[in-house]
Scaffold this active site. Structure first.
Site, PDB file in Angstrom:
ATOM      1  CB  SER A 133      46.329 -39.915  29.517  1.00 15.51           C
ATOM      2  OG  SER A 133      47.375 -38.975  29.431  1.00 15.51           O
ATOM      3  CG  ASP A 224      44.718 -31.858  29.961  1.00 17.31           C
ATOM      4  OD1 ASP A 224      45.884 -31.637  29.592  1.00 17.31           O
ATOM      5  OD2 ASP A 224      44.099 -32.886  29.639  1.00 17.31           O
ATOM      6  CG  HIS A 254      45.936 -35.086  31.962  1.00 15.96           C
ATOM      7  ND1 HIS A 254      45.724 -34.874  30.622  1.00 15.96           N
ATOM      8  CD2 HIS A 254      46.570 -36.283  32.054  1.00 15.96           C
ATOM      9  CE1 HIS A 254      46.209 -35.893  29.932  1.00 15.96           C
ATOM     10  NE2 HIS A 254      46.723 -36.771  30.775  1.00 15.96           N
TER      11      HIS A 254
END
Length: 292
Positions: A133, A224, A254
């Site tokens: 991320s 996501d 995500h």
């Protein structure tokens, strides 16, 4: 998340960390000297062998949350399975420390690692840069910066749904865990001025020249809000001649990648990651895998 105070978010994430249960030969913390007063790192060693490659790991958390404890269990497993020394970086967080603080810390630790400090006792000439991320964004950004500055680059890079561009490309993929509003809020903490997001070290997809970047593993999640922007960047790398392994994990959202004990696709991505490291490092050195 936009309605939750930052410290509460940090406390919630810390409380949800997966307990560590995997044994490891060595695990210890070091303070890397820096102009800002030092950067905490945690080092994982699977064996006492002094010639193991290095993986520098940058955690997730939207540049706002996260710590060395966040991925402790995952990094124990990765160090053992890939036979690498892992250096986990506790970079400075926003909004107290906005861009470029996190990237500066990542660069400082990378340079420290490359200088072969006694604490590391590893093959620092062979190293991978990896992150999840926000850490995946920092991975892309640092590789670009190292290339632009003519500095020693990673032999490979790994990004789990790292936002290659700070824009919402999939608003239809909003969830209670990560909405487009959450994305914008996190980015605002990191880079308050929207104009600053065009910086290629904030949004690596904005870089003019992406040739000669290292072999790249990119994992994205179907659910996501930033998925397509990151996949577009991966395809741009491939078009520029970079070796790219891009895989979208259908049905995943995500944040799934380090949940290897709960999600089969996360376990599959873990194995793919180990194989990528093996192929990028060990096989490159010997013409064959050293992991038997």
């Amino acid at each position: 998340m936009t309605a939750t105070p930052v410290q509460q978010l940090r406390d919630m994430l810390a409380a949800s960390a997966i307990p560590s249960s995997t044994g490891i030969h060595g695990r210890f913390d070091v303070m890397v000297p820096s102009a800002a007063g030092g950067i905490p790192v945690r080092i994982y060693r699977p064996t006492p062998a002094p010639d193991l490659p290095v993986v520098v790991w940058l955690h997730s958390g939207g540049f706002v949350v996260g710590s060395l404890d966040q991925n402790d269990e995952y990094l124990r497993q990765l160090s053992n399975a890939a036979r690498v020394v892992v250096v986990s970086v506790d970079y400075r967080l926003a909004p107290e420390n906005r861009y470029p603080a996190a990237l500066e810390d990542a660069r400082t630790v990378w340079d420290w690692m490359k200088a072969a400090p006694d604490e590391l006792a590893a093959d620092v000439g062979t190293a991978v840069l990896a992150g999840e991320s926000a850490g995946g964004n920092l991975t892309f950004a640092l590789s670009q910066q190292l290339k632009d500055h003519g500095a020693p680059m990673p032999d490979a890079q790994i990004s789990f749904y790292g936002t290659a561009e700070t824009r919402v490309s999939n608003p239809e993929c909003s969830t209670s865990m990560l909405s487009p509003q959450d994305c914008e809020w996190f980015w605002d903490q990191y880079v308050p001025r929207r104009a600053g997001r065009a910086d290629p070290y904030v949004s690596p997809a904005r870089a003019r020249d992406v040739t000669s970047l290292p072999p790249t593993l990119v994992a994205t999640a179907e659910v996501d809000p930033t998925r397509d922007a990151t996949e577009d960047y991966a395809r741009r790398l491939a078009a520029a001649g970079v070796s790219v392994d891009l895989q979208r994990y259908e049905g995943m959202m995500h944040g799934f990648a380090t949940m290897t004990g709960a999600l089969q696709p996360a376990a599959a991505l873990f194995e793919r990651t180990v194989q990528f490291i093996d192929r990028s490092l060990y096989a490159r050195e010997t013409g064959d895998s050293r992991r038997k």
